[in-house]
Design an enzyme around this catalytic site. Structure first.
Site, PDB file in Angstrom:
ATOM      1  CB  SER A 256      -0.957  -0.039   1.199  1.00 22.05           C
ATOM      2  OG  SER A 256      -1.935   0.970   1.110  1.00 22.05           O
ATOM      3  CG  ASP A 568      -6.401  -3.270  -4.432  1.00 19.64           C
ATOM      4  OD1 ASP A 568      -7.074  -2.219  -4.411  1.00 19.64           O
ATOM      5  OD2 ASP A 568      -5.246  -3.321  -3.980  1.00 19.64           O
ATOM      6  CG  HIS A 621      -5.468  -2.328  -0.490  1.00 24.80           C
ATOM      7  ND1 HIS A 621      -4.599  -2.116  -1.541  1.00 24.80           N
ATOM      8  CD2 HIS A 621      -5.004  -1.548   0.535  1.00 24.80           C
ATOM      9  CE1 HIS A 621      -3.664  -1.246  -1.184  1.00 24.80           C
ATOM     10  NE2 HIS A 621      -3.889  -0.898   0.074  1.00 24.80           N
TER      11      HIS A 621
END
Length: 663
Positions: A256, A568, A621
């Site tokens: 991320s 995602d 994610h």
């Protein structure tokens, strides 16, 4: 006669007395009966009351008995029992990747560095105000979040940074948790890195060969070095791991926002002091074998815009629509959205994820790179054009005020520029608000000017945020940039504000290094928003996602005021895949040494049953961190000199359609 008369009077008196005695007896009987009735009613009421207490006690007893019985079973049954049940329902379960690779004889080789993303790493208190007594070195972020419920205003105060400097407020020190425990679990039972760590341990990894590069994810990237010397610590730990593991280079796993943070690190470590780490231009080539980016928002995420603009995302917008006004009101002394907005607008790191590249990357008023997207998010192969939904969605309009505005051609829309608008009078009763936000200084005139502009693309989003959040963006301008470099030889790009933007910086001079982009697909992901003005009220946030805007069956991309694209659930494919598939592919001006880039998309598959938890084939994610295919790819890279299997060298359809001259 008188005698008779007297006798008669006596007789009458006796009769009256007798009658009185009878009445008295009846009264006493009624009184006794009333007492008995009252006692009976009291007994019945008491019995009912004790019956209720008894029932409650029985219920509590049953719950406790069941709880203790389940705990007994949990400790008594064999550890393999859940797997046995799962196999009985779904059939044989494959071995975890670590077990599978160990059976194949693979063992640990390259040290591993984990770089967590935003909000997934723990933060603990080292110094605080009187309201935080007893919380020394207790987690304020991560874990059970107990203090959020016990003392919410104190928690918000200590989680906020200084609105002018972006550093610690006076008298408060909140610092990142260190070690693998910093981000193995976000909360009890909710894993982040734990599954990957466990599988790497099965092939021989331990704490001396795994390092969690935790940092205070609230700060701007350069300020993590200014305040905590975090970048220097990462540099030292990587050098130590290479030196103590036979010279084997590290494999870095950023997730991320950690992807952007490590991009910043790679430029910082090569740059000369005092701005950089002074490692020299060959530091990355000497110490890093590969960077395997997981769910990387290389070019930003539209969700960051909604968060900064109205402290919303799809889920919060639905909650506000389901219970109108609740999140805007003062509940238990906490004006939820207002406090959250004020707190998060002190977190400079959020600005690192504002979409980069402007209209060139994200699309303009009447075009977007996704074009005729498949709104059902069914993955389309490179040579497959039969299943594409013909409905055209213009994602370039990242914010539109009204559904009709989002769908009408720009030539038919009358817009009034907001940039030179004079901010009007204060909002209604704003001086009485317990919590201040920058919207209170905009006034009615400023709010109206924002809505009258009607459409905002990635290029005008920056001007919008400067207008509605000037303090936030003033700090952000000193630490981040969102453009596309015209000439990377320009000395201005040596400044740290450009280092986390892959479109304004070069990759290291490390031709033997490898860069991977691994991310999930097949989940509707926020890409653009339909907004509306909220009614003028006391202490309010004037803009809100219009959850009534819905495309229905004609346009399934629009639901609840949010236009979705493939991704995602957090990062669209465009942001996650473009750099490795296009801008860094081969020798380009962004990759002058020709570092090899690889890309893999993991199709999302939800868990088949509750026993699978969050699933072993998820592309979401965070849940992708438990994806067996991803873990296997990562584990194999640790032990195989060059990963040539699985990872696809294809370019996603969306990237093939995005042909830009700036490359």
């Amino acid at each position: 006669m008188s005698f008779l008369r007297r006798r008669k009077g006596k007789a009458e008196n006796a009769a009256e007395a007798s009658q009185a005695d009878d009445d008295s007896e009846e009264t006493e009987k009624e009184h006794e009966s009333g007492k008995k009735t009252t006692r009976r009613k009291r007994k019945e009421a008491s019995a009912n009351r004790w019956s209720c207490v008894s029932n409650c006690c029985w219920l509590i007893g049953v719950i406790c008995s069941i709880w203790w019985f389940l705990l007994f079973l949990l400790n008594a049954i064999p550890a393999s029992f859940p797997q046995y049940v799962t196999e009985a329902i779904t059939g044989p379960v494959s071995d975890p990747p670590g077990v599978k690779l160990r059976k194949e004889g693979l063992t640990a080789k390259h040290p591993v560095v984990f770089v967590p993303g935003i909000v997934t790493a723990g933060l603990e208190l080292w110094e605080g105000h009187s309201c935080a007594d007893g919380l020394f070195r207790k987690r304020l972020w991560g874990g059970t979040f107990g203090e959020l419920y016990k003392r919410p205003l104190c928690w918000v105060e200590h989680m906020s940074l200084d609105n002018e400097t972006g550093l610690d407020p006076e008298g408060i020190r909140v610092r990142p948790v260190s070690g693998l425990v910093a981000a193995d679990y976000f909360a009890p039972g909710y894993f982040v890195w734990a599954v990957l760590i466990a599988n790497l341990a099965r092939i021989g990894y331990e704490e001396k060969t795994m390092y969690m590069a935790s940092y205070d994810w609230r700060l701007s990237f350069q300020n993590t070095e200014v305040r905590d010397q975090t970048l220097s610590r990462i540099k030292s730990n990587i050098e130590l791991m290479v030196a103590t593991n036979g010279g084997n280079k590290v494999v870095v796993l950023p997730h991320s926002m950690g992807v952007l943070y490590f991009l910043h690190f790679m430029k910082w470590v090569e740059a000369p002091a005092p701005m950089g780490g002074g490692g020299g231009s060959d530091w990355c080539a000497k110490h890093i074998k590969a960077v395997m980016n997981i769910g990387g928002p290389f070019l930003g995420v539209p969700k960051a815009v909604a968060g900064l603009f109205s402290i919303e995302a799809k889920d919060i917008a639905v909650a506000r629509a389901f219970a109108p006004g609740v999140l805007d009101k003062d509940v238990f002394g906490l004006q939820t959205l207002q406090h959250m907005m004020r707190m998060t607008r002190t977190w400079d790191s959020t600005m690192s994820m504002i979409p980069k590249g402007g209209d060139t990357i994200w699309g303009g008023l009447d075009w977007s790179p996704e074009g005729n997207c498949n709104c059902n998010v069914k993955k389309v192969k490179n040579n497959d054009t039969n299943d594409v939904d013909p409905y055209r969605v213009n994602y370039g309009r990242m914010i539109s005020f009204g559904k009709d505005v989002a769908e009408t051609h720009s030539s038919k829309i009358e817009r009034i520029d907001f940039r030179d608008a004079v901010k009007g009078h204060l909002l209604a009763n704003a001086t009485h608000c317990d919590v201040w936000t920058e919207y209170h200084e905009m006034g009615v005139g400023g709010v109206k000017a924002v809505a009258d502009y009607k459409i905002y693309t990635a290029g005008s989003i920056l001007d919008l945020l400067h207008f509605v959040a000037p303090k936030l963006m003033t700090r952000g301008d000193a630490h981040f940039s969102y453009g596309i470099a015209d000439n990377l030889d320009d000395p201005k790009y040596e400044h740290y504000k450009y280092w986390s933007n892959p479109l304004e910086t070069r990759l290291p001079n490390a031709p033997e290094m490898e860069i991977y982009s691994l991310y999930g697909v097949g989940i509707p992901t926020e890409r653009a928003y339909v907004y509306k003005l909220t009614p003028t009220a006391e202490c309010y946030i004037p803009f809100q996602i219009d959850t009534s805007a819905d495309g229905g069956s004609d346009n399934p991309c629009l639901k609840g005021g949010v236009y979705s694209a493939d991704g995602d659930e957090t990062v669209p494919v465009l942001s996650a895949g473009f750099m490795c598939a296009k801008a860094w592919r081969g020798k380009t001006r962004f990759n002058p040494s020709g570092i090899h880039t690889y890309l893999r998309e993991y199709d999302h598959a939800p868990p088949a049953n509750l026993l699978e938890g969050r699933g072993t084939q998820s592309g979401a994610h965070v849940d992708i961190m438990g994806n067996f295919a991803l873990i296997e790819d990562i584990s194999e890279l640790q032990v195989i000199p060059l990963l040539k299997i699985h990872l696809m060298n294809y370019q996603p359809r969306i990237v093939l359609e995005l042909q830009h001259q700036f490359l």
